[in-house]
Write an enzyme that holds these catalytic residues in place. Structure first.
Site, PDB file in Angstrom:
ATOM      1  CD  GLU A 139      -9.111  -8.648  -4.177  1.00 56.65           C
ATOM      2  OE1 GLU A 139      -7.996  -9.040  -3.779  1.00 56.65           O
ATOM      3  OE2 GLU A 139     -10.041  -8.333  -3.407  1.00 56.65           O
ATOM      4  CE1 TYR A 173      -9.572  -2.487  -0.006  1.00 52.59           C
ATOM      5  CE2 TYR A 173      -8.587  -0.634  -1.158  1.00 52.59           C
ATOM      6  CZ  TYR A 173      -8.465  -1.744  -0.342  1.00 52.59           C
ATOM      7  OH  TYR A 173      -7.230  -2.124   0.139  1.00 52.59           O
ATOM      8  CE  LYS A 186      -4.064  -2.104   2.200  1.00 54.80           C
ATOM      9  NZ  LYS A 186      -5.066  -1.969   3.288  1.00 54.80           N
ATOM     10  CG  ASN A 244      -3.829  -2.185   6.774  1.00 51.23           C
ATOM     11  OD1 ASN A 244      -3.702  -1.830   5.602  1.00 51.23           O
ATOM     12  ND2 ASN A 244      -4.868  -2.876   7.190  1.00 51.23           N
ATOM     13  CG  HIS A 292      -5.514  -5.940  -0.538  1.00 50.55           C
ATOM     14  ND1 HIS A 292      -6.762  -5.862   0.033  1.00 50.55           N
ATOM     15  CD2 HIS A 292      -5.617  -6.816  -1.576  1.00 50.55           C
ATOM     16  CE1 HIS A 292      -7.594  -6.661  -0.647  1.00 50.55           C
ATOM     17  NE2 HIS A 292      -6.929  -7.237  -1.631  1.00 50.55           N
TER      18      HIS A 292
HETATM   19  P1  GDP Z   1      -8.146  -6.764   5.590  1.00 48.12           P
HETATM   20  O1  GDP Z   1      -8.782  -7.892   4.803  1.00 48.12           O
HETATM   21  O2  GDP Z   1      -7.297  -7.258   6.737  1.00 48.12           O
HETATM   22  O3  GDP Z   1      -7.369  -5.804   4.711  1.00 48.12           O
HETATM   23  O4  GDP Z   1      -9.315  -5.925   6.284  1.00 48.12           O
HETATM   24  P2  GDP Z   1     -10.799  -5.490   5.842  1.00 48.12           P
HETATM   25  O5  GDP Z   1     -11.243  -6.245   4.611  1.00 48.12           O
HETATM   26  O6  GDP Z   1     -11.656  -5.544   7.060  1.00 48.12           O
HETATM   27  O7  GDP Z   1     -10.641  -3.946   5.464  1.00 48.12           O
HETATM   28  C1  GDP Z   1     -10.058  -3.559   4.241  1.00 48.12           C
HETATM   29  C2  GDP Z   1      -9.137  -2.389   4.484  1.00 48.12           C
HETATM   30  O8  GDP Z   1      -9.918  -1.289   4.943  1.00 48.12           O
HETATM   31  C3  GDP Z   1      -8.094  -2.589   5.597  1.00 48.12           C
HETATM   32  O9  GDP Z   1      -6.938  -3.273   5.164  1.00 48.12           O
HETATM   33  C4  GDP Z   1      -7.790  -1.170   6.005  1.00 48.12           C
HETATM   34  O10 GDP Z   1      -6.875  -0.551   5.082  1.00 48.12           O
HETATM   35  C5  GDP Z   1      -9.147  -0.504   5.846  1.00 48.12           C
HETATM   36  N1  GDP Z   1      -9.843  -0.440   7.130  1.00 48.12           N
HETATM   37  C6  GDP Z   1     -10.420  -1.455   7.825  1.00 48.12           C
HETATM   38  N2  GDP Z   1     -10.966  -1.009   8.971  1.00 48.12           N
HETATM   39  C7  GDP Z   1     -10.723   0.336   9.005  1.00 48.12           C
HETATM   40  C8  GDP Z   1     -11.037   1.382   9.922  1.00 48.12           C
HETATM   41  O11 GDP Z   1     -11.651   1.162  10.967  1.00 48.12           O
HETATM   42  N3  GDP Z   1     -10.626   2.642   9.577  1.00 48.12           N
HETATM   43  C9  GDP Z   1      -9.956   2.916   8.415  1.00 48.12           C
HETATM   44  N4  GDP Z   1      -9.569   4.160   8.135  1.00 48.12           N
HETATM   45  N5  GDP Z   1      -9.637   1.951   7.525  1.00 48.12           N
HETATM   46  C10 GDP Z   1     -10.017   0.685   7.813  1.00 48.12           C
END
Ligand code: GDP
Length: 146
Positions: A132, A54, A14, A118, A121
C-alpha cells in the site's frame, strides 16, 4: 528503509474526515500516539485508483459504495513508523471498523460517522503495508530518519 519494513504501516485519513475538518485532529492523535510520519500527502483518488487500492474487496457487497466514497473527495495518505510493530499499533489506535463498536479513546470512536465512512484506513499486515505504501508513494517521497 527496507530493513525497517516491520516498523512501517500505511494509513489514510478518509474523505469524510478531511471534509469534516478532522485532518489536524487525526494527525495530532498519530503524533501523540508515538508514530513518526515518514510520508504524507493530500490526494484525490479517481474511481479507478480507489478500485485498484481496494481490489481485495472487489467481491464484497459494499465495494461500489466504498470506492465511490473513497474517490468522493481529498484524503491524506500516510506512511507511519513505530518501533515494535506499526501495523498493530495503528490498528489499535484506529479502533473497530464500525465506530459504534470502537473502544473509547480510538480515532474511529472520536471522528467516524458509520461503518462505511469511518475516518481512517490502516493496513492489516506488514506485507500489505509495504504494497500500500508503494501504491501511493515513490521512494523519494519517503523520508528516513529524524
Ligand atoms: P478495516 O480494516 O477496519 O478498514 O475494515 P475492512 O477491511 O473489513 O473493510 C475495509 C473498509 O470497507 C472499511 O474501513 C469500511 O470503509 C468499508 N466497509 C466495511 N464494511 C462495510 C459495510 O458493511 N458497508 C460499507 N458501506 N462499507 C464497509
Amino acid at each position: 528503509m527496507t530493513e525497517q519494513t516491520g516498523n512501517l504501516t500505511f494509513g489514510i485519513i478518509k474523505p469524510d474526515a478531511v471534509r469534516g475538518g478532522k485532518t489536524g485532529g487525526v494527525i495530532s492523535r498519530i503524533i501523540d500516539g508515538g508514530f513518526k510520519i515518514r510520508g504524507m500527502k493530500l490526494i484525490h483518488m479517481t474511481l479507478a485508483e480507489a478500485q485498484g487500492f481496494y481490489a481485495v474487496h472487489r467481491e464484497r457487497p459494499f465495494f461500489g459504495e466504498l470506492t465511490t466514497f473513497m474517490s468522493s473527495g481529498p484524503c491524506v495518505v500516510l506512511a507511519l513508523e513505530k518501533e515494535g510493530g506499526a501495523v498493530k499499533a495503528w490498528r489499535d489506535l484506529m479502533g473497530a471498523t464500525d465506530p459504534s463498536k470502537a473502544d473509547a479513546g480510538t480515532i474511529r470512536k472520536e471522528f467516524a460517522n458509520s461503518i462505511g465512512e469511518n475516518a481512517v484506513h490502516g493496513s492489516d499486515s506488514e506485507e500489505n503495508a509495504a504494497l500500500e505504501i508503494a501504491y501511493f508513494f515513490s521512494r523519494l517521497e519517503l523520508v528516513n530518519g529524524e
